[in-house]
Design a protein around this motif. Sequence first.
Motif, PDB file in Angstrom:
ATOM      1  N   GLN A 368      -9.511  -4.353   1.917  1.00 27.31           N
ATOM      2  CA  GLN A 368      -9.125  -5.385   2.887  1.00 27.31           C
ATOM      3  C   GLN A 368      -7.803  -5.074   3.557  1.00 27.31           C
ATOM      4  O   GLN A 368      -7.538  -5.558   4.664  1.00 27.31           O
ATOM      5  N   SER A 369      -6.950  -4.274   2.916  1.00 24.34           N
ATOM      6  CA  SER A 369      -5.652  -3.941   3.508  1.00 24.34           C
ATOM      7  C   SER A 369      -5.769  -2.886   4.602  1.00 24.34           C
ATOM      8  O   SER A 369      -4.825  -2.682   5.372  1.00 24.34           O
ATOM      9  N   LEU A 370      -6.902  -2.201   4.675  1.00 29.31           N
ATOM     10  CA  LEU A 370      -7.098  -1.148   5.663  1.00 29.31           C
ATOM     11  C   LEU A 370      -7.502  -1.734   7.011  1.00 29.31           C
ATOM     12  O   LEU A 370      -8.092  -2.816   7.099  1.00 29.31           O
ATOM     13  N   THR A 371      -7.193  -1.002   8.056  1.00 33.96           N
ATOM     14  CA  THR A 371      -7.716  -1.372   9.366  1.00 33.96           C
ATOM     15  C   THR A 371      -9.212  -1.050   9.376  1.00 33.96           C
ATOM     16  O   THR A 371      -9.684  -0.227   8.581  1.00 33.96           O
ATOM     17  N   PRO A 372      -9.993  -1.683  10.254  1.00 39.89           N
ATOM     18  CA  PRO A 372     -11.428  -1.358  10.303  1.00 39.89           C
ATOM     19  C   PRO A 372     -11.693   0.126  10.511  1.00 39.89           C
ATOM     20  O   PRO A 372     -12.629   0.689   9.935  1.00 39.89           O
ATOM     21  N   GLU A 373     -10.868   0.782  11.325  1.00 43.91           N
ATOM     22  CA  GLU A 373     -11.055   2.207  11.566  1.00 43.91           C
ATOM     23  C   GLU A 373     -10.768   3.013  10.305  1.00 43.91           C
ATOM     24  O   GLU A 373     -11.543   3.930   9.950  1.00 43.91           O
ATOM     25  N   ALA A 374      -9.680   2.675   9.603  1.00 42.50           N
ATOM     26  CA  ALA A 374      -9.350   3.379   8.368  1.00 42.50           C
ATOM     27  C   ALA A 374     -10.376   3.068   7.282  1.00 42.50           C
ATOM     28  O   ALA A 374     -10.727   3.938   6.471  1.00 42.50           O
ATOM     29  N   GLY A 375     -10.868   1.823   7.275  1.00 44.13           N
ATOM     30  CA  GLY A 375     -11.893   1.454   6.297  1.00 44.13           C
ATOM     31  C   GLY A 375     -13.184   2.233   6.510  1.00 44.13           C
ATOM     32  O   GLY A 375     -13.873   2.598   5.549  1.00 44.13           O
ATOM     33  N   THR A 376     -13.499   2.530   7.775  1.00 42.60           N
ATOM     34  CA  THR A 376     -14.692   3.325   8.077  1.00 42.60           C
ATOM     35  C   THR A 376     -14.559   4.722   7.494  1.00 42.60           C
ATOM     36  O   THR A 376     -15.494   5.243   6.859  1.00 42.60           O
ATOM     37  N   GLU A 377     -13.411   5.351   7.710  1.00 48.12           N
ATOM     38  CA  GLU A 377     -13.189   6.697   7.167  1.00 48.12           C
ATOM     39  C   GLU A 377     -13.199   6.684   5.641  1.00 48.12           C
ATOM     40  O   GLU A 377     -13.685   7.620   5.011  1.00 48.12           O
ATOM     41  N   TRP A 378     -12.687   5.606   5.056  1.00 47.22           N
ATOM     42  CA  TRP A 378     -12.653   5.507   3.592  1.00 47.22           C
ATOM     43  C   TRP A 378     -14.070   5.421   3.023  1.00 47.22           C
ATOM     44  O   TRP A 378     -14.383   6.051   2.013  1.00 47.22           O
ATOM     45  N   LEU A 379     -14.940   4.629   3.681  1.00 45.33           N
ATOM     46  CA  LEU A 379     -16.329   4.509   3.213  1.00 45.33           C
ATOM     47  C   LEU A 379     -17.104   5.810   3.401  1.00 45.33           C
ATOM     48  O   LEU A 379     -18.044   6.092   2.652  1.00 45.33           O
ATOM     49  N   LYS A 380     -16.722   6.605   4.381  1.00 46.34           N
ATOM     50  CA  LYS A 380     -17.415   7.871   4.620  1.00 46.34           C
ATOM     51  C   LYS A 380     -16.923   8.991   3.706  1.00 46.34           C
ATOM     52  O   LYS A 380     -17.518  10.079   3.688  1.00 46.34           O
ATOM     53  N   SER A 381     -15.846   8.727   2.959  1.00 45.18           N
ATOM     54  CA  SER A 381     -15.247   9.760   2.115  1.00 45.18           C
ATOM     55  C   SER A 381     -16.161  10.128   0.947  1.00 45.18           C
ATOM     56  O   SER A 381     -16.801   9.256   0.343  1.00 45.18           O
ATOM     57  N   ASP A 382     -16.219  11.420   0.605  1.00 41.80           N
ATOM     58  CA  ASP A 382     -17.071  11.897  -0.494  1.00 41.80           C
ATOM     59  C   ASP A 382     -16.634  11.344  -1.845  1.00 41.80           C
ATOM     60  O   ASP A 382     -17.448  11.217  -2.767  1.00 41.80           O
ATOM     61  N   LYS A 383     -15.374  10.990  -1.979  1.00 41.88           N
ATOM     62  CA  LYS A 383     -14.867  10.527  -3.282  1.00 41.88           C
ATOM     63  C   LYS A 383     -15.412   9.151  -3.666  1.00 41.88           C
ATOM     64  O   LYS A 383     -15.264   8.727  -4.810  1.00 41.88           O
ATOM     65  N   GLY A 385     -18.633   8.205  -3.603  1.00 43.28           N
ATOM     66  CA  GLY A 385     -19.935   8.270  -4.237  1.00 43.28           C
ATOM     67  C   GLY A 385     -20.948   7.286  -3.698  1.00 43.28           C
ATOM     68  O   GLY A 385     -21.401   7.379  -2.559  1.00 43.28           O
ATOM     69  N   ARG A 386     -21.298   6.290  -4.519  1.00 41.15           N
ATOM     70  CA  ARG A 386     -22.381   5.351  -4.159  1.00 41.15           C
ATOM     71  C   ARG A 386     -22.017   4.492  -2.956  1.00 41.15           C
ATOM     72  O   ARG A 386     -22.879   4.096  -2.187  1.00 41.15           O
ATOM     73  N   LEU A 387     -20.705   4.180  -2.768  1.00 42.17           N
ATOM     74  CA  LEU A 387     -20.312   3.386  -1.602  1.00 42.17           C
ATOM     75  C   LEU A 387     -20.619   4.148  -0.317  1.00 42.17           C
ATOM     76  O   LEU A 387     -21.103   3.572   0.666  1.00 42.17           O
ATOM     77  N   LYS A 388     -20.357   5.458  -0.338  1.00 43.14           N
ATOM     78  CA  LYS A 388     -20.668   6.275   0.830  1.00 43.14           C
ATOM     79  C   LYS A 388     -22.172   6.291   1.081  1.00 43.14           C
ATOM     80  O   LYS A 388     -22.616   6.151   2.234  1.00 43.14           O
ATOM     81  N   ASN A 389     -22.954   6.434  -0.005  1.00 46.76           N
ATOM     82  CA  ASN A 389     -24.410   6.460   0.156  1.00 46.76           C
ATOM     83  C   ASN A 389     -24.942   5.135   0.690  1.00 46.76           C
ATOM     84  O   ASN A 389     -25.827   5.107   1.560  1.00 46.76           O
ATOM     85  N   MET A 390     -24.411   4.011   0.171  1.00 50.71           N
ATOM     86  CA  MET A 390     -24.855   2.699   0.633  1.00 50.71           C
ATOM     87  C   MET A 390     -24.505   2.487   2.105  1.00 50.71           C
ATOM     88  O   MET A 390     -25.310   1.974   2.899  1.00 50.71           O
ATOM     89  N   PHE A 391     -23.300   2.920   2.500  1.00 44.92           N
ATOM     90  CA  PHE A 391     -22.868   2.763   3.886  1.00 44.92           C
ATOM     91  C   PHE A 391     -23.691   3.658   4.807  1.00 44.92           C
ATOM     92  O   PHE A 391     -24.111   3.238   5.903  1.00 44.92           O
ATOM     93  N   THR A 392     -23.969   4.884   4.367  1.00 44.71           N
ATOM     94  CA  THR A 392     -24.775   5.815   5.155  1.00 44.71           C
ATOM     95  C   THR A 392     -26.194   5.284   5.342  1.00 44.71           C
ATOM     96  O   THR A 392     -26.763   5.346   6.445  1.00 44.71           O
ATOM     97  N   ASP A 393     -26.778   4.750   4.256  1.00 44.00           N
ATOM     98  CA  ASP A 393     -28.136   4.195   4.344  1.00 44.00           C
ATOM     99  C   ASP A 393     -28.178   3.004   5.295  1.00 44.00           C
ATOM    100  O   ASP A 393     -29.139   2.835   6.067  1.00 44.00           O
ATOM    101  N   PHE A 394     -27.146   2.155   5.232  1.00 40.23           N
ATOM    102  CA  PHE A 394     -27.102   0.987   6.117  1.00 40.23           C
ATOM    103  C   PHE A 394     -27.034   1.423   7.577  1.00 40.23           C
ATOM    104  O   PHE A 394     -27.756   0.893   8.428  1.00 40.23           O
ATOM    105  N   MET A 395     -26.177   2.396   7.881  1.00 38.19           N
ATOM    106  CA  MET A 395     -26.040   2.843   9.264  1.00 38.19           C
ATOM    107  C   MET A 395     -27.304   3.537   9.757  1.00 38.19           C
ATOM    108  O   MET A 395     -27.665   3.435  10.931  1.00 38.19           O
ATOM    109  N   HIS A 396     -28.001   4.236   8.852  1.00 37.51           N
ATOM    110  CA  HIS A 396     -29.256   4.885   9.242  1.00 37.51           C
ATOM    111  C   HIS A 396     -30.324   3.843   9.586  1.00 37.51           C
ATOM    112  O   HIS A 396     -31.080   4.014  10.554  1.00 37.51           O
TER     113      HIS A 396
END
Length: 430
Positions: A368-383, A385-396
């Motif tokens: 919540q402390s991140l800007t939306p743009e920074a939060g997007t990069e954080w969710l796309k980060s490989d570190k 794991g499952r959050l990145k996969n869930m976000f990728t699946d949602f966008m797909h």
Amino acid sequence: MTEPDTIYINRTYNNKLSIASKVTGSKTTKIVMKESGGVQELEVADESSECCLSDDVALELGKISILVEQSFSDSRDIEFAVKDKQIFLLQARPITSINIESEFELIHEQDAPVLTDDEMLTTANTGEVMPMAMTPLTCDILTNTLSQIRQILLADVAGIRSPSYTITCFGGNFCRHSFLNLLSGFYFLNEWTSPFWTADDTRTVTEISLFGVRLNNANINNLIEARYKNTRAPFWRKLYMQLNLIKDVFIGKSYCEKAFQLCEAVNDNAYSTSSSIERVYEEIERKIIVYFKIWDYHILTSTSSALASYVMTNQLMGGHASVVTSEVMSDVAMLLSTCTDVLSADVPASLAKLALAIIEDGQDEYFQSLTPEAGTEWLKSDKNGRLKNMFTDFMHMHGHRCIREAELSEKPWRLEPSKVVRNIQVFLFN
């Protein structure tokens, strides 16, 4: 005091003139020539019963004004004099205010035409995907495409073949807001066009699909009758319509699958943030047929879904769906809630799951402390794991969507994922 006479002349497309009406003013003074030169003003008895110009002179003056218009290629304000029934043209000057649009004309510049003074328009459904005013490009492409699809639907479902130049108003734009036309676009199934449907049947399907309730307006049936009572539809066409509607109920899912396949085939890379306006226009022109087909499948799917809901409602009402009770609507809602794989309903649920996963990982305060743009990069980060996969699946699955998703100038979530992140942050905050 002298009031001018006013003469209105009718002009046909081939310049035939006729006197429409006359308004004779009150005249108590007149100006006459003096023998010694100059003019003088004289008081006279009220001559308001006589018009200053005879019908013949007025019509001749109208013919002269047409010649002046043709000579200057626009309308002119003319001054003239009449002596012994002979007309002398004194002056012809441009009318500077004639082509200035009023505020009303500018607001309604792109409004759609309506067939009669009695129309029923609604923003139900369109208000969800287009809650605000549309840009001119969207007004042009979306409205025209939907009108053409409506003609194809009438041809495929009802066997009604309309000439390509015939405008059947499925909907329209008013003040650049999108409206659906109920009378022309939805109520066309009735006792005058179908062997088995009535206006009440169609109203139940349409109104429950769009509004969730039957509209309590007794005049609607009268409007439907006035619009369609003179329809001369042969029995074979009515039967053809009925069989097609039954067919659509059973193959509605295939329409949805075909539309999904076409969406997958469309290359969204052409609409990146770096695309030029010319490139976007070229892509729209090149792919408009594909988009047209996708919208066509969407409308067919919605139609089959509405018909299936009607059949279900009719069964629950014991064959009397024209009077729908709140208890029946509750039962219908419960049955519909058991449907699986409803993609549109999956959006809020998927966002909530992603928010809960962030909480489970203990990252909610940081996220919540991140800007939306920074939060997007954080969710796309490989570190992550499952959050990145869930976000990728949602966008797909849902990246093609956005608020005002029918607006062509609005960027989908796939191009602006920060909008999705902002919604996830709202979930976490709440």
